[in-house]
Design a protein around this motif. Structure first.
Motif, mmCIF file in Angstrom:
data_model
loop_
_atom_site.group_PDB
_atom_site.id
_atom_site.type_symbol
_atom_site.label_atom_id
_atom_site.label_comp_id
_atom_site.label_asym_id
_atom_site.label_seq_id
_atom_site.Cartn_x
_atom_site.Cartn_y
_atom_site.Cartn_z
ATOM 1 N N TYR A 24 -38.985 -28.048 -37.897
ATOM 2 C CA TYR A 24 -39.702 -27.048 -37.109
ATOM 3 C C TYR A 24 -38.957 -26.669 -35.836
ATOM 4 O O TYR A 24 -39.071 -25.526 -35.366
ATOM 5 N N SER A 25 -38.172 -27.583 -35.281
ATOM 6 C CA SER A 25 -37.328 -27.192 -34.149
ATOM 7 C C SER A 25 -36.317 -26.139 -34.584
ATOM 8 O O SER A 25 -36.075 -25.144 -33.876
ATOM 9 N N ALA A 26 -35.731 -26.336 -35.760
ATOM 10 C CA ALA A 26 -34.764 -25.363 -36.279
ATOM 11 C C ALA A 26 -35.435 -24.014 -36.526
ATOM 12 O O ALA A 26 -34.859 -22.956 -36.227
ATOM 13 N N ALA A 27 -36.664 -24.045 -37.076
ATOM 14 C CA ALA A 27 -37.384 -22.795 -37.335
ATOM 15 C C ALA A 27 -37.708 -22.073 -36.032
ATOM 16 O O ALA A 27 -37.631 -20.838 -35.950
ATOM 17 N N MET A 28 -38.071 -22.826 -35.006
ATOM 18 C CA MET A 28 -38.357 -22.222 -33.710
ATOM 19 C C MET A 28 -37.100 -21.586 -33.113
ATOM 20 O O MET A 28 -37.143 -20.479 -32.569
ATOM 21 N N MET A 29 -35.993 -22.272 -33.229
ATOM 22 C CA MET A 29 -34.741 -21.729 -32.715
ATOM 23 C C MET A 29 -34.365 -20.449 -33.461
ATOM 24 O O MET A 29 -33.890 -19.478 -32.860
ATOM 25 N N GLU A 30 -34.578 -20.442 -34.770
ATOM 26 C CA GLU A 30 -34.291 -19.241 -35.555
ATOM 27 C C GLU A 30 -35.177 -18.079 -35.120
ATOM 28 O O GLU A 30 -34.749 -16.914 -35.120
ATOM 29 N N GLY A 136 -44.369 -24.764 -32.511
ATOM 30 C CA GLY A 136 -45.235 -25.346 -33.526
ATOM 31 C C GLY A 136 -44.898 -24.920 -34.933
ATOM 32 O O GLY A 136 -43.744 -24.620 -35.253
ATOM 33 N N VAL A 137 -45.932 -24.878 -35.762
ATOM 34 C CA VAL A 137 -45.731 -24.710 -37.207
ATOM 35 C C VAL A 137 -46.327 -23.412 -37.729
ATOM 36 O O VAL A 137 -46.449 -23.228 -38.938
ATOM 37 N N MET A 138 -46.717 -22.504 -36.854
ATOM 38 C CA MET A 138 -47.343 -21.258 -37.296
ATOM 39 C C MET A 138 -46.393 -20.451 -38.167
ATOM 40 O O MET A 138 -45.211 -20.327 -37.871
ATOM 41 N N ALA A 139 -46.950 -19.883 -39.243
ATOM 42 C CA ALA A 139 -46.164 -19.003 -40.096
ATOM 43 C C ALA A 139 -45.828 -17.729 -39.328
ATOM 44 O O ALA A 139 -46.618 -17.243 -38.521
ATOM 45 N N THR A 140 -44.648 -17.199 -39.566
ATOM 46 C CA THR A 140 -44.245 -15.948 -38.924
ATOM 47 C C THR A 140 -43.842 -14.941 -39.994
ATOM 48 O O THR A 140 -43.588 -15.291 -41.139
ATOM 49 N N GLY A 141 -43.807 -13.696 -39.596
ATOM 50 C CA GLY A 141 -43.459 -12.617 -40.514
ATOM 51 C C GLY A 141 -44.499 -11.524 -40.504
ATOM 52 O O GLY A 141 -44.172 -10.338 -40.629
ATOM 53 N N SER A 142 -45.766 -11.908 -40.354
ATOM 54 C CA SER A 142 -46.834 -10.913 -40.327
ATOM 55 C C SER A 142 -47.312 -10.603 -38.915
ATOM 56 O O SER A 142 -48.068 -9.659 -38.708
ATOM 57 N N GLU A 143 -46.876 -11.396 -37.924
ATOM 58 C CA GLU A 143 -47.331 -11.175 -36.550
ATOM 59 C C GLU A 143 -46.674 -9.923 -35.965
ATOM 60 O O GLU A 143 -45.588 -9.517 -36.373
ATOM 61 N N ARG A 144 -47.376 -9.304 -35.025
ATOM 62 C CA ARG A 144 -46.864 -8.142 -34.321
ATOM 63 C C ARG A 144 -47.240 -8.261 -32.850
ATOM 64 O O ARG A 144 -48.300 -8.772 -32.521
ATOM 65 N N LYS A 145 -46.412 -7.764 -31.972
ATOM 66 C CA LYS A 145 -46.707 -7.815 -30.551
ATOM 67 C C LYS A 145 -47.786 -6.796 -30.214
ATOM 68 O O LYS A 145 -47.737 -5.653 -30.671
ATOM 69 N N GLY A 146 -48.781 -7.217 -29.436
ATOM 70 C CA GLY A 146 -49.863 -6.307 -29.105
ATOM 71 C C GLY A 146 -50.834 -6.900 -28.114
ATOM 72 O O GLY A 146 -50.462 -7.737 -27.290
ATOM 73 N N GLU A 147 -52.111 -6.506 -28.192
ATOM 74 C CA GLU A 147 -53.074 -6.828 -27.144
ATOM 75 C C GLU A 147 -54.202 -7.764 -27.579
ATOM 76 O O GLU A 147 -55.115 -8.015 -26.797
ATOM 77 N N ILE A 148 -54.166 -8.300 -28.790
ATOM 78 C CA ILE A 148 -55.265 -9.145 -29.249
ATOM 79 C C ILE A 148 -54.901 -10.622 -29.093
ATOM 80 O O ILE A 148 -53.887 -11.083 -29.622
ATOM 81 N N GLY A 149 -55.727 -11.358 -28.367
ATOM 82 C CA GLY A 149 -55.568 -12.797 -28.263
ATOM 83 C C GLY A 149 -56.332 -13.491 -29.371
ATOM 84 O O GLY A 149 -57.399 -13.028 -29.774
#
Length: 293
Positions: A24-30, A136-149
């Motif tokens: 997960y450290s490697a994934a975060m760095m990527e 952490g371990v959250m999946a990425t790829g579908s996230e987008r920058k915006g205004e919803i917390g």
């Protein structure tokens, strides 16, 4: 803008040299997170993932300027790792370990009193500020920058809701997995307050589940403050059998811990209840449209 993390976040990993810490450290760095080192007692002076490894958190802070720590340490010693980071005055600690003994977490809770540390977790899936920082371990790829917390107790539903929001054209300011164990650090209310102070967060999604009373405590705060941003809530576990632990240590309903009482409290406070997990994104989209009308 995001809460808790930004492009200046410098992360160390306690337990980096284990399999999970490495992966997960490697994934975060990527992803682009600025991981600056690791901590593993007895391996100080070595390197892992081309990063320095230190014997203590205090040493890692001094050398790297780290201002956040991610903990991938087994349950029997996870509390000691959290306490070490707190005593070293690490500003942000994200504990991924689940099933940390409750008695150990009581020690951690005492150590947090009066400290400068914000603890997220344990049993957290992490923090994700799209395009800025992932811890952490959250999946990425579908996230987008915006205004919803997004504030969540459920890892799998976090991924689903993030994807729904993005499909609805709604990016996220920050997604925070507060942790599913019975005793943890940052609460739903604490996290919600941070979002209210963030001028770039225009709506908040709350993902709750059975067990504890955090959703009711958040509902009380929402009722008191009457925020001018929409709050959409999903609480799962309406059909869970009473007084039976479902999954992790926090998912145990007794008294106020049942899903319906949480839904009722949030609805009475003014939150908009998503009737099904697959409707969260659309519910928030409609809420924002109504607010803008």
């Amino acid at each position: 803008m995001a809460i808790l993390v930004d492009h200046n976040t410098r992360v160390i990993c306690q337990g980096m040299t284990g399999w999970a810490g490495t992966h997960y450290s490697a994934a975060m760095m990527e992803y682009g997170t600025n991981v600056v080192g690791g901590v593993r007692l007895g391996k100080g002076g070595s390197h892992h993932l081309n990063l320095p490894v230190f014997d203590t958190v205090a040493e890692a802070i001094t050398v790297t300027g780290a201002n956040a720590s991610m903990i991938f340490v087994p349950p029997p010693t996870a509390a000691d790792a959290m306490i070490e980071a707190i005593e070293a005055e690490m500003p942000l600690v994200v504990a991924l370990t689940e099933r940390v003994p409750v008695q150990d977490m009581l020690r951690v809770r005492d150590c947090l009193k009066g400290s400068r540390t914000v603890l997220v977790g344990p049993n957290s899936q992490g923090i994700l500020a799209p395009g800025l920082c992932k811890i952490g371990v959250m999946a990425t790829g579908s996230e987008r920058k915006g205004e919803i917390g997004v504030i969540s107790r459920s890892a799998s539903l976090t991924s689903e809701v993030t994807a729904q929001l993005s499909r609805a054209g709604l990016g996220q300011s920050t997604t925070v997995g507060i942790g599913g164990d019975a005793i943890h650090g940052l609460s739903m209310r604490d996290c919600f307050e941070l979002f209210l102070r963030d001028p770039d967060t225009g709506g908040v999604v709350v993902i709750g589940e059975i067990g504890g009373a955090e959703e009711q405590e958040l509902a009380e705060f929402v009722a008191e403050t009457r925020p001018d941003i929409p709050v959409v809530a999903l609480v799962v576990g309406r059909h869970a059998p009473a007084e039976r632990r479902m999954g992790h240590a926090g998912a145990f309903q007794k008294g106020v811990g049942d899903a319906q009482s949480k839904i009722d409290a949030l609805a009475a406070a003014g939150a908009i209840i998503a009737s099904s997990p697959h409707l969260v994104g659309e519910t928030m989209r409609k809420a924002l449209q109504l607010k803008a009308a």
